[in-house]
Scaffold this motif. Structure first.
Motif, short mmCIF file in Angstrom:
data_model
loop_
_atom_site.label_atom_id
_atom_site.label_comp_id
_atom_site.label_asym_id
_atom_site.label_seq_id
_atom_site.Cartn_x
_atom_site.Cartn_y
_atom_site.Cartn_z
N PRO A 118 2.41 3.58 -4.52
CA PRO A 118 1.22 3.04 -2.70
C PRO A 118 1.35 4.48 -2.17
O PRO A 118 0.90 4.63 -2.08
CB PRO A 118 1.94 1.78 -2.54
N TRP A 119 2.81 4.64 -2.55
CA TRP A 119 3.48 5.91 -1.18
C TRP A 119 1.66 7.28 -1.65
O TRP A 119 1.87 8.28 -0.46
CB TRP A 119 4.25 6.04 -0.74
N THR A 120 2.08 7.23 -3.11
CA THR A 120 1.71 8.99 -2.77
C THR A 120 0.36 8.51 -3.17
O THR A 120 -0.20 9.70 -3.25
CB THR A 120 2.38 8.82 -4.76
N THR A 121 -0.34 7.21 -3.46
CA THR A 121 -1.93 7.20 -3.48
C THR A 121 -1.94 7.53 -2.28
O THR A 121 -3.08 8.17 -1.98
CB THR A 121 -2.29 5.49 -3.55
N ASP A 124 -10.92 6.91 23.06
CA ASP A 124 -10.11 6.00 22.09
C ASP A 124 -9.89 5.82 20.40
O ASP A 124 -10.46 6.06 19.62
CB ASP A 124 -10.05 3.98 22.26
N VAL A 125 -8.22 6.37 19.99
CA VAL A 125 -8.43 6.29 18.51
C VAL A 125 -7.65 4.63 18.52
O VAL A 125 -6.76 4.20 18.77
CB VAL A 125 -7.30 7.09 18.67
N VAL A 126 -8.51 4.46 17.54
CA VAL A 126 -7.70 2.54 17.69
C VAL A 126 -7.41 2.30 15.87
O VAL A 126 -8.24 3.51 15.46
CB VAL A 126 -9.04 2.01 17.11
N TYR A 127 -6.16 1.95 16.03
CA TYR A 127 -6.01 1.77 14.61
C TYR A 127 -5.50 0.32 14.50
O TYR A 127 -5.49 -0.89 15.29
CB TYR A 127 -4.64 2.07 15.20
N VAL A 128 -6.12 -0.69 13.31
CA VAL A 128 -5.95 -1.61 12.89
C VAL A 128 -5.33 -1.96 11.75
O VAL A 128 -5.19 -1.30 11.08
CB VAL A 128 -7.47 -2.31 12.78
N ALA A 129 -4.86 -3.56 11.52
CA ALA A 129 -4.40 -3.78 10.40
C ALA A 129 -5.55 -4.60 9.59
O ALA A 129 -6.18 -5.65 10.03
CB ALA A 129 -3.40 -4.59 11.20
N ALA A 130 -5.55 -4.49 8.35
CA ALA A 130 -6.87 -4.93 7.55
C ALA A 130 -6.11 -5.37 6.30
O ALA A 130 -5.06 -4.73 6.16
CB ALA A 130 -7.69 -4.23 7.23
N LEU A 131 -6.75 -6.40 5.31
CA LEU A 131 -6.37 -6.37 4.15
C LEU A 131 -6.83 -4.98 3.16
O LEU A 131 -8.21 -4.84 4.03
CB LEU A 131 -6.58 -7.76 3.48
N SER A 132 -6.16 -4.93 2.21
CA SER A 132 -6.10 -3.65 1.70
C SER A 132 -7.36 -3.64 0.63
O SER A 132 -8.33 -2.96 1.05
CB SER A 132 -4.86 -3.17 0.57
N GLY A 133 -7.88 -4.98 -0.06
CA GLY A 133 -9.01 -4.96 -0.20
C GLY A 133 -10.35 -4.86 0.37
O GLY A 133 -12.01 -5.31 -0.29
N THR A 134 -10.51 -5.03 1.96
CA THR A 134 -11.35 -4.62 2.99
C THR A 134 -11.43 -3.50 4.04
O THR A 134 -12.29 -3.70 4.42
CB THR A 134 -11.06 -5.78 4.09
N PRO A 172 5.65 -3.18 1.77
CA PRO A 172 5.67 -2.81 0.54
C PRO A 172 4.61 -3.88 -0.43
O PRO A 172 4.74 -3.25 -1.54
CB PRO A 172 7.24 -3.50 0.57
N SER A 173 4.50 -4.56 -0.38
CA SER A 173 3.60 -5.33 -0.86
C SER A 173 2.22 -4.12 -1.90
O SER A 173 1.45 -4.99 -2.73
CB SER A 173 3.45 -6.74 -0.97
N GLY A 174 1.33 -3.79 -0.61
CA GLY A 174 -0.04 -3.80 -0.95
C GLY A 174 -0.54 -4.07 -0.50
O GLY A 174 -1.51 -3.97 -0.82
N SER A 175 -0.38 -5.37 0.20
CA SER A 175 -2.06 -6.06 0.32
C SER A 175 -2.20 -5.84 1.72
O SER A 175 -3.29 -6.29 2.13
CB SER A 175 -0.92 -8.01 0.93
N VAL A 176 -1.45 -5.53 3.02
CA VAL A 176 -1.67 -5.16 4.50
C VAL A 176 -2.28 -3.54 4.58
O VAL A 176 -0.85 -2.95 4.06
CB VAL A 176 -1.04 -6.16 5.53
N ALA A 177 -2.95 -2.79 5.40
CA ALA A 177 -2.70 -1.31 5.22
C ALA A 177 -3.15 -1.64 6.51
O ALA A 177 -3.83 -1.44 7.60
CB ALA A 177 -4.17 -1.00 4.21
#
Length: 221
Positions: A120-123, A195-205, A142-147
């Motif tokens: 995931p890190w390299t990707t 504004d520069v907006v940073y959000v948390a989202a499920l990886s698949g979305t 770490p699980s890659g579920s949330v970005a």
């Protein structure tokens, strides 16, 4: 500081040389004597042949005086076992393990072993270089579920609240960079121009979130 590294592949050798250049004492463990060739002739640290989870081998590498331990072999199981031995048996304060299987990484994190999930890190690194600014993830758990990603927001959202943006894009606003300063927004915080907006989202979305925020709000919102 004395640092023990398990695995003398390209990553292990590079890490060992980098630490030595920073004037740390380094011991490298590998099952293959030939692997130490990667260290080069300028490396003056200790080279120990054996399994990195063998207590006697670890003791020979100076684990009892080590301030840090890195498990960077090519095997997930070997890395996590040796990391746990270093942490739980020898009480090494700073321990990290490289993990290829991202799904395992979350489990190991819960055991108190920080991990680097290589794939995931390299990707994500490639995505940040290949895709337009603001589309790729800035961080992934770490699980890659949330970005966490920098979200390109349509100018029509200026004047609308964070709550409205979250509901429309199905995400959570983590923080906003405003005039060069980080802001932790409330639900009723109003989005301002630039504004520069940073959000948390499920990886698949992530794609759907990006598309939704890139469009103006619907009338009535």
């Amino acid at each position: 500081m004395h640092v023990v590294i398990m695995g003398c592949g390209r990553v292990g050798a590079s890490l060992a040389n980098a630490l030595e250049r920073l004037n740390h004492q380094v011991a490298v463990i590998d099952k293959d004597q030939q692997a130490f060739r990667r260290l080069g002739s300028d490396f003056h640290g200790q080279q120990v042949v054996g399994n990195g989870f063998d207590r006697q081998v670890l003791a020979e590498a100076g684990i009892e005086r080590a301030g840090a331990f890195a498990a960077v072999s090519s095997g997930d199981n070997s890395n996590i076992i040796s990391a746990r031995v270093a942490r739980e048996t020898f009480g090494v304060k700073h321990v990290v393990a490289r993990i290829y299987d991202a799904k395992r990484a979350a489990v190991y994190e819960r055991l108190g072993i920080p991990t680097v999930a290589t794939v995931p890190w390299t990707t994500d690194r490639f995505l940040r270089m290949l895709l337009p600014e603001g589309v790729a993830t800035a961080w992934r758990e770490p699980s890659g579920s949330v970005a966490v990603l920098q979200l390109p927001v349509h100018e029509g959202w200026v004047g609308h609240t964070v709550r409205e943006l979250e509901e429309n894009a199905n995400c959570r606003v983590a923080f906003i960079m405003r005039f060069g300063t980080g802001v932790l927004p409330e639900a009723d915080t109003v989005v301002q121009a630039d504004d520069v907006v940073y959000v948390a989202a499920l990886s698949g979305t992530v794609t759907d979130v990006t598309v939704a925020a890139g469009q103006p709000p619907e009338e009535g919102h």
